[in-house]
Design a protein around this motif. Structure first.
Motif, PDB file in Angstrom:
ATOM      1  N   MET A  68     -13.203  -9.049   6.934  1.00  0.00           N
ATOM      2  CA  MET A  68     -13.988  -7.858   6.647  1.00  0.00           C
ATOM      3  C   MET A  68     -15.247  -8.173   5.837  1.00  0.00           C
ATOM      4  SD  MET A  68     -12.400  -5.448   8.226  1.00  0.00           S
ATOM      5  CE  MET A  68     -12.260  -6.768   9.439  1.00  0.00           C
ATOM      6  N   ALA A  69     -15.309  -9.374   5.247  1.00  0.00           N
ATOM      7  CA  ALA A  69     -16.512  -9.780   4.509  1.00  0.00           C
ATOM      8  C   ALA A  69     -17.432 -10.630   5.362  1.00  0.00           C
ATOM      9  CB  ALA A  69     -16.132 -10.556   3.247  1.00  0.00           C
ATOM     10  N   PHE A  70     -16.907 -11.204   6.440  1.00  0.00           N
ATOM     11  CA  PHE A  70     -17.714 -12.080   7.277  1.00  0.00           C
ATOM     12  C   PHE A  70     -18.538 -11.274   8.281  1.00  0.00           C
ATOM     13  CE2 PHE A  70     -14.435 -15.671   6.676  1.00  0.00           C
ATOM     14  CZ  PHE A  70     -15.075 -16.064   5.520  1.00  0.00           C
ATOM     15  N   LEU A 139      -0.926   1.285  11.286  1.00  0.00           N
ATOM     16  CA  LEU A 139      -2.197   2.004  11.376  1.00  0.00           C
ATOM     17  C   LEU A 139      -2.821   2.178   9.990  1.00  0.00           C
ATOM     18  CD1 LEU A 139      -1.328   4.752  14.024  1.00  0.00           C
ATOM     19  CD2 LEU A 139      -2.675   2.670  14.352  1.00  0.00           C
ATOM     20  N   GLY A 140      -1.977   2.377   8.975  1.00  0.00           N
ATOM     21  CA  GLY A 140      -2.486   2.475   7.612  1.00  0.00           C
ATOM     22  C   GLY A 140      -3.130   1.178   7.159  1.00  0.00           C
ATOM     23  N   LEU A 147     -11.777   0.371   6.080  1.00  0.00           N
ATOM     24  CA  LEU A 147     -12.415   1.006   4.923  1.00  0.00           C
ATOM     25  C   LEU A 147     -13.104  -0.045   4.062  1.00  0.00           C
ATOM     26  CD1 LEU A 147     -12.931   3.486   3.130  1.00  0.00           C
ATOM     27  CD2 LEU A 147     -10.714   3.054   2.040  1.00  0.00           C
ATOM     28  N   LEU A 148     -12.447  -1.191   3.864  1.00  0.00           N
ATOM     29  CA  LEU A 148     -13.063  -2.283   3.117  1.00  0.00           C
ATOM     30  C   LEU A 148     -14.320  -2.771   3.834  1.00  0.00           C
ATOM     31  CD1 LEU A 148     -13.026  -4.386   0.817  1.00  0.00           C
ATOM     32  CD2 LEU A 148     -11.592  -5.816   2.310  1.00  0.00           C
ATOM     33  N   ARG A 149     -14.240  -2.898   5.155  1.00  0.00           N
ATOM     34  CA  ARG A 149     -15.401  -3.343   5.929  1.00  0.00           C
ATOM     35  C   ARG A 149     -16.564  -2.365   5.776  1.00  0.00           C
ATOM     36  NH1 ARG A 149     -17.892  -7.739   8.011  1.00  0.00           N
ATOM     37  NH2 ARG A 149     -19.268  -7.163   9.714  1.00  0.00           N
ATOM     38  N   LEU A 234     -13.923   2.972  -1.888  1.00  0.00           N
ATOM     39  CA  LEU A 234     -14.585   4.262  -2.085  1.00  0.00           C
ATOM     40  C   LEU A 234     -15.545   4.208  -3.273  1.00  0.00           C
ATOM     41  CD1 LEU A 234     -11.726   6.869  -1.447  1.00  0.00           C
ATOM     42  CD2 LEU A 234     -13.589   6.192   0.086  1.00  0.00           C
ATOM     43  N   GLY A 235     -15.152   3.475  -4.320  1.00  0.00           N
ATOM     44  CA  GLY A 235     -16.043   3.307  -5.461  1.00  0.00           C
ATOM     45  C   GLY A 235     -17.302   2.544  -5.083  1.00  0.00           C
ATOM     46  N   LEU A 236     -17.140   1.479  -4.298  1.00  0.00           N
ATOM     47  CA  LEU A 236     -18.296   0.705  -3.842  1.00  0.00           C
ATOM     48  C   LEU A 236     -19.199   1.547  -2.942  1.00  0.00           C
ATOM     49  CD1 LEU A 236     -16.528  -2.703  -3.045  1.00  0.00           C
ATOM     50  CD2 LEU A 236     -18.049  -2.207  -4.972  1.00  0.00           C
ATOM     51  N   LEU A 237     -18.578   2.357  -2.081  1.00  0.00           N
ATOM     52  CA  LEU A 237     -19.368   3.247  -1.218  1.00  0.00           C
ATOM     53  C   LEU A 237     -20.131   4.274  -2.042  1.00  0.00           C
ATOM     54  CD1 LEU A 237     -17.009   3.963   1.824  1.00  0.00           C
ATOM     55  CD2 LEU A 237     -19.326   3.013   1.927  1.00  0.00           C
ATOM     56  N   ALA A 238     -19.484   4.797  -3.072  1.00  0.00           N
ATOM     57  CA  ALA A 238     -20.133   5.801  -3.913  1.00  0.00           C
ATOM     58  C   ALA A 238     -21.374   5.246  -4.601  1.00  0.00           C
ATOM     59  CB  ALA A 238     -19.145   6.318  -4.958  1.00  0.00           C
ATOM     60  N   VAL A 239     -21.406   3.928  -4.790  1.00  0.00           N
ATOM     61  CA  VAL A 239     -22.560   3.295  -5.428  1.00  0.00           C
ATOM     62  C   VAL A 239     -23.605   2.883  -4.396  1.00  0.00           C
ATOM     63  CG1 VAL A 239     -23.336   1.312  -6.785  1.00  0.00           C
ATOM     64  CG2 VAL A 239     -21.216   2.501  -7.401  1.00  0.00           C
ATOM     65  N   PHE A 240     -23.177   2.144  -3.374  1.00  0.00           N
ATOM     66  CA  PHE A 240     -24.146   1.480  -2.498  1.00  0.00           C
ATOM     67  C   PHE A 240     -24.626   2.345  -1.333  1.00  0.00           C
ATOM     68  CE2 PHE A 240     -22.300  -2.126  -4.706  1.00  0.00           C
ATOM     69  CZ  PHE A 240     -23.430  -2.882  -4.973  1.00  0.00           C
TER      70      PHE A 240
END
Length: 253
Positions: A68-70, A139-140, A147-149, A234-240
Motif C-alpha cells: 500500500m506504500a509502493f 473483506l474487512g 483505506l491505508l492506500r 483517517l487522521g492522515l487523510l484529515a491532514v493531507f
C-alpha cells in the motif's frame, strides 16, 4: 454541484485509465514488483525470527500492507508531469470542478491498488498461504488495506504538488522505503532492539498489518488493532486531503 463534481472526476479517471492502454508497461511493472518482493522474501531472504507459526502466514499479510506504500511515485510523477507540461493549466481553462483532476487521479490509483491486491492475494494462495477467518473478516482486512492506500495516496499527491517538478519526485520517493520497511511487515518488533521495536509498532503501516493478520487469523495478529488501523489513515487523510486540495486551489489562481 455534487453531480457536477462527480462527473468531472469520472472524466479525469477515464483519462488516467486511457494512459494504461497507451503505456501498459508502467502498469505491469507496478503490479509485478510486489509479487517479486513476496517471492524474494518467501524463498530467497527468508526470515521469521521471533514469529510464532509459519513465516509465510506472517509474511503475506505484511506484504499486502507494505504494498500500500509502493507505487506512489507513479502517481506523484503523473501529477508533476501534468504540472510541468502545462496540462493542469489547460484543465483550469475549462468549466471543471476544482480538484476533480486530483480525485480522478486518486480513483485510477485505487483501481490499480485493488487489482494489485487481488494478484498478490492470488500469488500468496499459490504459495500455500490461507486466510483463516470469515468472509466478513476477509473483506474487512481488504477494506483496511485500501483505506491505508487511500491515505498514503493523498500524502503522495500533496508532496507532488509541493515538489512541482518530476525530477523532485525521486528525492521524495527515497522516503517511502524507510517508512515502508520500518514496520512489522517483514519482521516482528520482538526481534528488534527495544527502541526500534517501539518506533516500528507506532508506524501506521504496522497497525494495519497487525489488524489484517488478526482478521485473517495469521501469526502476529493482535485483537484491538482494528481501531488503530482505521484511526491512523483517517487522521492522515484529515491532514493531507485538505492540504492537497488547498494547494491545488492556490495554484489555480
Amino acid at each position: 454541484m455534487t453531480t457536477y463534481a462527480l462527473t468531472d472526476s469520472w472524466t479525469m479517471t477515464r483519462r488516467e485509465l486511457a494512459h494504461w492502454a497507451r503505456q501498459p508497461g508502467r502498469l505491469v511493472v507496478g503490479l509485478v514488483f510486489p509479487v517479486m518482493l513476496l517471492l524474494m522474501f518467501a524463498y530467497l531472504i527468508g526470515g521469521g525470527r521471533g514469529v510464532s507459526g509459519e513465516y509465510r502466514d506472517y509474511l503475506v499479510p505484511g506484504m499486502l500492507a507494505l504494498t500500500m506504500a509502493f507505487g506512489l511515485e507513479g502517481t506523484m510523477l503523473a501529477v508533476t508531469q501534468d504540472l510541468d507540461k502545462g496540462v493542469i493549466d489547460r484543465f483550469r481553462s475549462l468549466p471543471m470542478a476544482n480538484g476533480s483532476v486530483l480525485v480522478g487521479r486518486s480513483a485510477a490509483d485505487m483501481l490499480q491498488s485493488a487489482l494489485g491486491l487481488t494478484i498478490l492475494i492470488g500469488v500468496g494462495h499459490t504459495l500455500g498461504w490461507r486466510a483463516h477467518g470469515s468472509a466478513a473478516a476477509f473483506l474487512g482486512a481488504v477494506g483496511l488495506l485500501l483505506l491505508l492506500r487511500f491515505a498514503m495516496l493523498w500524502i503522495g499527491i500533496h508532496l507532488a504538488l509541493v515538489a512541482g517538478k518530476p525530477e523532485m519526485v525521486q528525492a521524495v520517493q527515497i522516503l517511502v522505503w524507510p517508512v515502508g520497511f520500518l514496520s512489522n511487515a517483514l519482521a516482528t518488533p520482538k526481534s528488534m532492539p527495544d527502541w526500534l521495536g517501539t518506533v516500528v509498532e507506532w508506524n501506521p503501516m504496522s497497525q494495519t498489518a497487525t489488524a489484517v493478520r488478526d482478521l485473517l487469523g495469521g501469526p502476529g495478529g493482535e485483537p484491538g488493532h482494528v481501531w488503530a488501523a482505521v484511526v491512523w489513515p483517517l487522521g492522515l487523510l484529515a491532514v493531507f486531503f485538505p492540504l492537497a486540495v488547498r494547494k491545488f486551489a492556490h495554484m489555480s489562481r
